[in-house]
Design a protein around this motif. Structure first.
Motif, short mmCIF file in Angstrom:
data_model
loop_
_atom_site.label_atom_id
_atom_site.label_comp_id
_atom_site.label_asym_id
_atom_site.label_seq_id
_atom_site.Cartn_x
_atom_site.Cartn_y
_atom_site.Cartn_z
N GLU A 51 0.83 -1.33 0.08
CA GLU A 51 -0.12 0.08 0.16
C GLU A 51 1.02 1.04 0.06
N LYS A 52 2.01 1.13 0.29
CA LYS A 52 3.19 2.22 0.53
C LYS A 52 4.14 2.26 -0.93
N THR A 53 3.70 1.38 -1.84
CA THR A 53 4.70 1.09 -2.99
C THR A 53 3.78 1.30 -4.34
N HIS A 61 -4.69 7.12 0.38
CA HIS A 61 -3.68 6.45 1.22
C HIS A 61 -4.31 5.77 2.48
N SER A 63 -3.32 5.38 5.38
CA SER A 63 -2.91 5.64 6.67
C SER A 63 -3.42 7.14 6.85
N ARG A 97 -3.06 11.43 7.86
CA ARG A 97 -2.12 12.09 8.18
C ARG A 97 -1.87 12.77 9.34
N GLY A 132 -2.60 2.80 10.85
CA GLY A 132 -1.75 4.13 10.86
C GLY A 132 -1.34 4.50 12.33
#
Length: 500
Positions: A12-14, A289, A291, A293, A499
């Motif tokens: 999910e972060k790639t 995203h 998570s 912020r 997150g």
């Protein structure tokens, strides 16, 4: 020692599809699905440093152990992911990009009611075919001949594979834990290797991009009270179930993130809905995203504005929503199913069930192959019911005493467990106390690399001391599962999907 933060990959972060070669053009790419402790995968990586080796594993405790193994070995060509291989291969891996896929001793799911979980079912051969290049291989090792035959037949029937090898008791340079165990027991082992046909369609299509969709909600007024009031409510549509969780609002009160937990076709995910207030309406979409912020001004960050409302909420069950319950919790079946899906393969792993209650968790662990299994229950009537509920067999032990005394007794006797599960009474302060009891200075009942799981209310906080680390946290309605490990083994904290 290799930095383990470079080994763990969070899709999910790639960027997707995954860069399987990790910047090295022309190298070969291999996967191991269900890598367990990682010994086979790390061995392959060490023998072939010019190739890239990816591992996919459902069990978080296995991922943690494999991370440590890879870091100690100093291999820099290994990447590990935690998740369901069907989903990862389908959604994260570019078609026709993998040179070979290994599976060593997956659970054969011998019972008829579990047949859909086998490698031979549920479209799994097609997902493997989609990921492999033409001429690439899929290799299975198992101790069950019927299972090897069934998998071979299913892959050949898929249309993209031909059988290349069938070997009984093949010599191998490195063996897995189960391979050594079955060999010592005198069991025969079977290797099946299938090759993806050259004539199969190998056009390297990239996963299609999904167009962003906004929903326009007409009306005026502040959204925050409405979104906050959704906490704990949810719904279902066929096999899909969702529950709304916490709401976060920007400093200017115009943007809101609503956390959602959903399951769909056996896949569980957490994500956020982004709601943006305008003059005459609001726009709602899935946030880009997973998570939230953090920020401190200018509307750039989101902060949790409220605690969950105290009024009774409707819970989500496997059948239909059941209103009117005094205590808001998902059905125990949902929580227990999620627990054992996350723990993964329990065969020959020791299991301790504290506050055993009905004994259902201990019974499930025993049925999944855990050995030995200890159930601790202090209330006499409950322990009597546990003892009488079934023929437990020699691998089960019932301890009729309170949890504190039981943990002290196990510690004195040097008994240690791979998995410790605790489901204490809600509202009694146990989530704050248990980490200290499970991870005392100088020892405790959890093995190195083991995992402790505490079931508790989402309104209660698990307090980790210096000896343990929170590996993950999952919530289901008003119930949370917190996964803890030894701090020495927790250099990488497995990120909770919310997150936090």
């Amino acid at each position: 020692m290799t930095n383990i933060r470079d080994i763990l990959v969070l899709p999910e972060k790639t960027g997707l599809p995954l860069d399987l070669r990790r910047g090295v053009d022309g190298c070969r790419v291999y996967f191991e699905i269900g890598f367990g402790n990682g010994e086979y995968l790390v061995h392959l990586a060490g023998k072939d440093p010019s190739s890239r080796f990816w591992g996919i594993e459902m069990s978080r405790s296995c991922v943690l152990r494999a991370l440590r193994r890879a870091a100690r070995a100093g291999v820099e060509n290994v990447a590990l992911m935690c998740g369901d291989a069907r989903f990862i291969l389908r959604e994260c891996v570019e078609p026709c990009s993998v040179d070979g896929i290994y599976m060593n001793f997956p659970c054969p799911w011998p019972k008829k009611r579990h047949s859909k979980k086998r490698l031979s079912g549920d479209g799994f051969p097609s997902e493997i075919a989609r990921a492999l290049k033409a001429g690439a291989f899929f290799e299975l090792m198992t101790d069950e001949e019927w299972f090897a035959l069934e998998v071979r037949k299913a892959f050949e029937s898929e249309g993209s594979f031909s059988a290349a090898e069938w070997v009984e008791n093949p010599p191998r340079r490195v063996t897995t834990k189960y391979e050594r165990k079955w060999t010592e027991m005198g069991k025969s082992l079977f290797l099946v290797r299938l090759v993806r046909s050259e004539g199969a369609d190998d056009a390297p299509l990239r996963p299609r991009e999904v167009e962003e969709v906004h929903i326009r909600v007409p009306g005026r007024g502040a959204l925050a009270p409405l979104l906050q009031g959704l906490y704990g409510s949810g719904g279902r549509d066929g096999a899909s179930v969702w529950v709304f969780k916490k709401c976060y609002s920007s400093d200017d009160g115009r943007e809101h993130l609503l956390e959602v937990v959903a399951t769909d076709e056996g896949f569980e995910q957490k994500f956020f809905l982004l709601a943006v207030e305008r003059d005459d309406d609001a726009l709602v979409k899935v946030a880009p995203h997973s998570s939230r912020r953090e920020g401190s001004g200018g509307g750039g960050g989101f902060r949790h504005r409220v605690s969950p409302p105290g009024e009774r909420l409707q819970s989500v069950s496997r059948g239909a929503g059941e209103a009117g319950k005094k205590e808001v919790r998902p059905t125990s079946g949902i929580v227990m199913g999620a627990l054992f899906n996350i723990l993964g393969d329990l065969r020959d792993r020791s299991f301790l069930d504290l506050f055993s209650g009905t004994g259902r968790v201990a019974a499930r662990a025993l049925d999944l192959g855990a050995s030995p299994v200890y159930a601790v229950e202090s209330i006499r009537a409950r322990s009597d019911r546990i003892r009488a509920m079934r023929d437990w067999g020699p691998s089960f032990n019932l301890v009729a005493m309170d949890a504190r005394r039981a943990l002290s007794m196990f510690t004195r006797r040097g008994a240690r467990f791979d998995v410790v599960f605790a489901d204490p009474p809600y509202g009694a302060g146990w989530p704050a106390e248990l980490p200290g009891l499970l991870f005392p200075e100088g020892g405790g009942v959890l093995k190195e690399g083991g995992v402790a799981v505490i079931e508790h209310s989402v309104r209660e906080e698990v307090l980790c001391g210096s000896a343990c680390v929170l590996l993950d946290s999952r919530s289901y309605g008003d119930t949370a599962l917190s996964f803890l490990g030894h701090a020495a083994a927790g250099e990488v904290r497995e990120r909770g999907d919310d997150g936090e």
